[in-house]
Motif scaffolding. Structure first.
Motif, PDB file in Angstrom:
ATOM      1  N   ILE A  88      38.565  26.075   2.900  1.00  0.00           N
ATOM      2  CA  ILE A  88      38.647  24.492   3.221  1.00  0.00           C
ATOM      3  C   ILE A  88      38.866  23.935   1.906  1.00  0.00           C
ATOM      4  CG2 ILE A  88      37.055  22.694   3.723  1.00  0.00           C
ATOM      5  CD1 ILE A  88      36.184  24.409   6.182  1.00  0.00           C
ATOM      6  N   ALA A  89      38.309  24.351   0.777  1.00  0.00           N
ATOM      7  CA  ALA A  89      38.237  23.318  -0.316  1.00  0.00           C
ATOM      8  C   ALA A  89      38.915  24.302  -1.532  1.00  0.00           C
ATOM      9  CB  ALA A  89      36.993  22.659  -0.676  1.00  0.00           C
ATOM     10  N   PRO A  90      39.762  23.567  -2.452  1.00  0.00           N
ATOM     11  CA  PRO A  90      40.011  24.340  -3.579  1.00  0.00           C
ATOM     12  C   PRO A  90      38.985  24.884  -4.673  1.00  0.00           C
ATOM     13  CG  PRO A  90      40.646  21.969  -3.976  1.00  0.00           C
ATOM     14  CD  PRO A  90      40.060  22.251  -2.585  1.00  0.00           C
ATOM     15  N   PRO A  91      39.143  25.858  -5.191  1.00  0.00           N
ATOM     16  CA  PRO A  91      40.392  26.587  -5.410  1.00  0.00           C
ATOM     17  C   PRO A  91      40.530  27.691  -4.540  1.00  0.00           C
ATOM     18  CG  PRO A  91      38.787  27.441  -6.965  1.00  0.00           C
ATOM     19  CD  PRO A  91      38.130  26.254  -6.274  1.00  0.00           C
ATOM     20  N   ILE A  92      41.809  27.714  -3.984  1.00  0.00           N
ATOM     21  CA  ILE A  92      41.986  28.829  -3.009  1.00  0.00           C
ATOM     22  C   ILE A  92      42.557  30.204  -3.654  1.00  0.00           C
ATOM     23  CG2 ILE A  92      43.447  29.379  -1.002  1.00  0.00           C
ATOM     24  CD1 ILE A  92      43.367  26.402  -0.438  1.00  0.00           C
ATOM     25  N   GLY A  93      42.348  31.240  -3.111  1.00  0.00           N
ATOM     26  CA  GLY A  93      42.497  32.215  -3.790  1.00  0.00           C
ATOM     27  C   GLY A  93      43.656  33.168  -2.840  1.00  0.00           C
ATOM     28  N   TRP A  94      43.457  34.536  -2.563  1.00  0.00           N
ATOM     29  CA  TRP A  94      44.417  35.137  -1.981  1.00  0.00           C
ATOM     30  C   TRP A  94      44.800  34.554  -0.453  1.00  0.00           C
ATOM     31  CZ3 TRP A  94      43.434  41.169  -2.655  1.00  0.00           C
ATOM     32  CH2 TRP A  94      43.171  41.444  -3.697  1.00  0.00           C
ATOM     33  N   SER A  95      45.996  34.532  -0.095  1.00  0.00           N
ATOM     34  CA  SER A  95      46.412  34.334   1.267  1.00  0.00           C
ATOM     35  C   SER A  95      45.903  35.193   2.064  1.00  0.00           C
ATOM     36  CB  SER A  95      47.939  34.069   1.012  1.00  0.00           C
ATOM     37  OG  SER A  95      48.612  35.597   1.063  1.00  0.00           O
ATOM     38  N   LEU A  96      45.994  34.798   3.519  1.00  0.00           N
ATOM     39  CA  LEU A  96      45.467  35.803   4.620  1.00  0.00           C
ATOM     40  C   LEU A  96      46.516  36.816   4.724  1.00  0.00           C
ATOM     41  CD1 LEU A  96      44.622  33.147   7.475  1.00  0.00           C
ATOM     42  CD2 LEU A  96      43.110  34.342   5.556  1.00  0.00           C
ATOM     43  N   ASP A  97      47.728  36.601   4.471  1.00  0.00           N
ATOM     44  CA  ASP A  97      48.749  37.879   4.673  1.00  0.00           C
ATOM     45  C   ASP A  97      48.262  38.935   3.578  1.00  0.00           C
ATOM     46  OD1 ASP A  97      50.034  36.694   6.590  1.00  0.00           O
ATOM     47  OD2 ASP A  97      51.746  36.012   5.499  1.00  0.00           O
ATOM     48  N   ARG A  98      48.067  38.397   2.287  1.00  0.00           N
ATOM     49  CA  ARG A  98      47.495  39.430   0.970  1.00  0.00           C
ATOM     50  C   ARG A  98      46.335  40.092   1.462  1.00  0.00           C
ATOM     51  NH1 ARG A  98      46.704  37.613  -5.073  1.00  0.00           N
ATOM     52  NH2 ARG A  98      46.556  39.964  -6.069  1.00  0.00           N
ATOM     53  N   ILE A  99      45.508  39.249   2.047  1.00  0.00           N
ATOM     54  CA  ILE A  99      44.153  39.902   2.308  1.00  0.00           C
ATOM     55  C   ILE A  99      44.255  41.118   3.535  1.00  0.00           C
ATOM     56  CG2 ILE A  99      41.935  39.501   3.733  1.00  0.00           C
ATOM     57  CD1 ILE A  99      41.796  36.775   1.972  1.00  0.00           C
TER      58      ILE A  99
END
Length: 216
Positions: A88-99
């Motif tokens: 919801i808030a940064p800092p955002i890490g891995w994308s859902l596709d990568r996860i």
């Protein structure tokens, strides 16, 4: 804990070991700023940032992620919603596709309520939720508890992949042998005091040390 001091190197897996009550979980929670929020004695630094002056949400924004022993999956939310909430808030890490590439089982169950997953799948979700943030240090409290050996091996393989991405991991685990086989270094606590700081291989090869402080 009393005068605990140790270093963690970038991209390293550190096993933080000791008997029950040695201070392992307290150390993890203090690093994550979940406990002892005012920390009147001592300092905790991450990339020259004073974690000891931060609250828990500030430490999280600085790159600390704690995966607690109870996994803390949020009831009423699906697997994907648990992951989205972390972003919801940064800092955002891995994308859902990568996860989902790293945890294909979670991808298959993305619409399933998180708390209905098996124990191993919930542990995967807890780790995945941490990776959904832009983290530098992953703190794992008893990640193997209650899991079948085959699932333990699967999670260990995943943690090696995470290490290859440059993320540092600290693992607290009663299954000391499994943790030592995974780790580069080990720190052993005894009644809140550091009694060993060295290579994981040395602990595995030192029968007297294991018997005295780990009862294995």
């Amino acid at each position: 804990v009393q005068n605990v001091s140790f270093n963690i190197h970038e991209g390293e897996i550190l096993a933080l070991l000791g008997r029950n009550g040695a201070g392992k979980t307290s150390t993890l929670r203090t690093i994550a700023r979940m406990d002892n929020p005012e920390l009147r004695h001592g300092e905790i630094w991450l990339d020259h940032k004073p974690l000891h002056q931060m609250k828990s949400h500030q430490a999280a924004a600085a790159g600390i992620a704690l995966v607690p022993e109870d996994r803390s999956i949020i009831p009423g939310l699906t697997v994907e919603e648990n992951l989205q909430l972390a972003q919801i808030a940064p800092p955002i890490g891995w994308s859902l596709d990568r996860i989902y590439e790293l945890f294909p089982r979670l991808g298959e169950r993305r619409k399933q309520e998180g708390v209905t997953l098996s124990g191993g799948e919930q542990q995967m979700l807890s780790i995945a939720r941490a990776l959904a943030r832009d983290i530098k240090v992953l703190l794992l409290d008893e990640p193997y508890e209650g899991l079948a050996p085959v699932i333990v091996q699967e999670i260990a393989k995943t943690l090696n992949i995470i290490r290859d991405q440059g993320i540092t991991t600290v693992i607290v685990e009663q299954n000391a042998v499994a943790a030592l086989k995974l780790a580069d270094r080990a720190v052993i606590l005894d009644t809140g005091i550091v009694v060993f700081d060295g290579s994981a291989k040395e602990v595995l090869e030192n029968t007297k040390l294991r018997e005295q402080y780990l009862a294995i």
